[in-house]
Design a protein around this motif. Structure first.
Motif, PDB file in Angstrom:
ATOM      1  N   UNK A  79      -4.030   9.253   6.177  1.00  0.00           N
ATOM      2  CA  UNK A  79      -5.025   9.723   5.208  1.00  0.00           C
ATOM      3  C   UNK A  79      -4.482   9.613   3.789  1.00  0.00           C
ATOM      4  N   UNK A  80      -3.240  10.064   3.590  1.00  0.00           N
ATOM      5  CA  UNK A  80      -2.626   9.962   2.262  1.00  0.00           C
ATOM      6  C   UNK A  80      -2.466   8.533   1.813  1.00  0.00           C
ATOM      7  N   UNK A  81      -2.039   7.657   2.725  1.00  0.00           N
ATOM      8  CA  UNK A  81      -1.864   6.247   2.392  1.00  0.00           C
ATOM      9  C   UNK A  81      -3.205   5.615   2.021  1.00  0.00           C
ATOM     10  N   UNK A  82      -4.255   5.950   2.758  1.00  0.00           N
ATOM     11  CA  UNK A  82      -5.584   5.431   2.446  1.00  0.00           C
ATOM     12  C   UNK A  82      -6.039   5.878   1.066  1.00  0.00           C
ATOM     13  N   UNK A  83      -5.706   7.110   0.686  1.00  0.00           N
ATOM     14  CA  UNK A  83      -6.059   7.598  -0.638  1.00  0.00           C
ATOM     15  C   UNK A  83      -5.410   6.790  -1.747  1.00  0.00           C
ATOM     16  N   UNK A  84      -4.149   6.447  -1.546  1.00  0.00           N
ATOM     17  CA  UNK A  84      -3.435   5.642  -2.553  1.00  0.00           C
ATOM     18  C   UNK A  84      -4.031   4.245  -2.655  1.00  0.00           C
TER      19      UNK A  84
END
Length: 473
Positions: free
Chosen positions: A87-92
């Protein structure tokens, strides 16, 4: 994590459960007000930006039951933490996306990242219920449903606020702090579970998963852009689906126990209702939000604020009805309310005063407050307790199938812009779906068993499912 008091639900689990469960709804609802600004930024019409909706649901529809089954076998901790990193990687990636294709890729990654939250929450509710002897955890189930439906409805207002402050990219960047919070809470409070004995390939039906994924991909890609020249996609889905069923019938540890599912008529009808309810819900969410901006001329922030009555009404309805174990009445009112709300779309015009728009939002808030709670509780009592994670995942898959149908409908009715004639066509489509939802609910006698005897309602429903599988009904 230290053990909780015997006989009471471990409330330290609630924060991570709620956060994980809302990750998908918040990204779905925030996107509703982001589609128009993103389309302007990349010069893409609604038919193309619809892929931002479809890509998330395509990934999640495949991933939820898979991750749910793994949670059934291995517990939620490791899968929750791994998914939250995605989820965090997708946000970046979404925040830095230079084009629409990269943004779609970020949404796919986000879809897989949000797969673990809801099955993990349902698994924990079931495990805590067994530990405490709490046969009917109505309060916790209500809290989970209220959290997910509240986020779904306030998402457009939150998305409008984010866009006004930091542009549409801020709606992707919000996933970074959410992921950090999820990792902190999950690492601190989610219980460690003993490893299942045996090799992964012996416990997990990998061939079944391999057949399940392309079956859904073929079907959902067709639904995203249904055209006559793509006739081969539903045919391919049917062929692969047949192979999948055949595999599951002969597998020692099937990914989806087809024999049990086929005999569990109440659960199958719940999944059908989920598809229908989600089609209307997401059709309204995406269609009306785009029309408010294109057809009514509102800003993204104003379009989000107009939908706040949906949140208020839904929250009130959920709070008033949450602890009542009766399911059938909630579903009847929810489906009838969706039918009324869809009918009201036929009379909306750019000249209608804002108070009329707010009235439509209030009507739509009624099913928003009932559907999530009733469908979730239905699965909890109808599913095999040993497969609650995968059953919860299949519920979300059914809902995402409805979301994909809604996305395809908005793309078809709004080919270039979300105008009023297209809104009327969407309204007629949603009327037909809502009517089908109402009929499926009225004819399902098994719903009366849920809530009839609070101490053994789950067993009553499972007994009915067993009777169905033996041809007794």
């Amino acid at each position: 994590m230290t053990s909780a008091t015997k006989g009471s639900f471990d409330r330290r689990l609630l924060a991570s459960m709620m956060l994980g469960a809302i990750l998908n709804p918040i990204n779905s609802s925030i996107l509703a007000v982001s589609l128009v600004p993103i389309g302007i930024a990349f010069g893409a019409p609604p038919a193309q930006t619809a892929w931002l909706v479809g890509s998330l649901y395509l990934a999640t529809a495949i991933g939820q039951p898979v991750v749910g089954r793994l949670i059934d076998l291995y517990g939620p901790r490791r899968l929750f933490l791994t998914a939250t990193v995605l989820v965090g990687l997708a946000g970046v990636i979404g925040f830095l996306a230079p084009n629409l294709g990269t943004l779609i890729l970020a949404r796919v990654l986000l879809g897989f990242g949000t797969c673990a939250g809801y099955p993990a929450a349902m698994y924990l509710i079931g495990s805590e219920a067994r530990r405490t002897g709490m046969r009917s955890p109505a309060g916790v189930l209500t809290a989970l449903a209220v959290a997910t439906q509240t986020i779904t409805v306030i998402g457009p207002a939150l998305g409008g606020l984010l866009i006004s402050v930091g542009g549409w990219r801020a709606t992707l960047a919000i996933n970074v702090p959410l992921a950090i919070a999820g990792l902190a809470l999950g690492a601190r409070y989610l219980p460690r579970t003993a490893k299942s004995e045996g090799r992964v390939r012996d416990l997990v039906d990998l061939p079944g998963i391999v057949l399940f994924a392309p079956t859904l991909i073929a079907l959902l890609v067709f639904l995203l852009a249904p055209r006559a020249d793509r006739w081969y996609l539903p045919v391919l889905a049917a062929v692969l689906g047949g192979l999948f069923v055949r595999r599951e019938l002969h597998a020692a540890n099937p990914f989806v126990d087809v024999r049990v599912l086929a005999g569990n008529r109440p659960l199958i009808l719940t999944y059908i209702r989920a598809v229908l309810a989600a089609t209307v819900s997401y059709g309204f969410l995406y269609g009306v939000t785009q029309w408010l901006q294109d057809g009514r001329g509102l800003s993204a922030a104003a379009a989000g604020l107009v939908q706040l009555p949906v949140f208020g009404t839904g929250l009130i309805v959920s709070s008033l009805t949450g602890r009542n174990p009766q399911i059938r009445g909630k579903l009847v009112v929810a489906s009838a309310s969706q039918l009324v709300a869809a009918t009201l779309l036929l009379v909306l015009t750019p000249a209608r005063p804002v108070v009329a728009l707010l009235g439509v939002m209030v009507v739509f808030g009624i099913p928003q407050g009932l559907n999530s709670l009733a469908l979730q509780n239905s699965v909890y009592y109808q599913a095999d307790p040993a497969r609650i994670g995968s059953s919860a995942g299949l519920l979300r898959t059914a809902m995402y199938l409805g979301a994909m149908l809604a996305s395809a409908a908005t793309g078809a009715f709004f080919p270039t812009r979300a105008d009023t004639p297209g809104l009327r066509e969407l309204g007629w489509f949603l009327i037909a779906i809502a009517a089908a939802y109402l009929v499926v609910t009225l004819v399902d006698r098994s719903l009366s068993a849920i809530g009839r005897a609070p101490d053994d309602q789950g067993q009553v429903v499972r007994d009915m499912a067993t009777t169905d599988s033996r041809g007794g009904r």
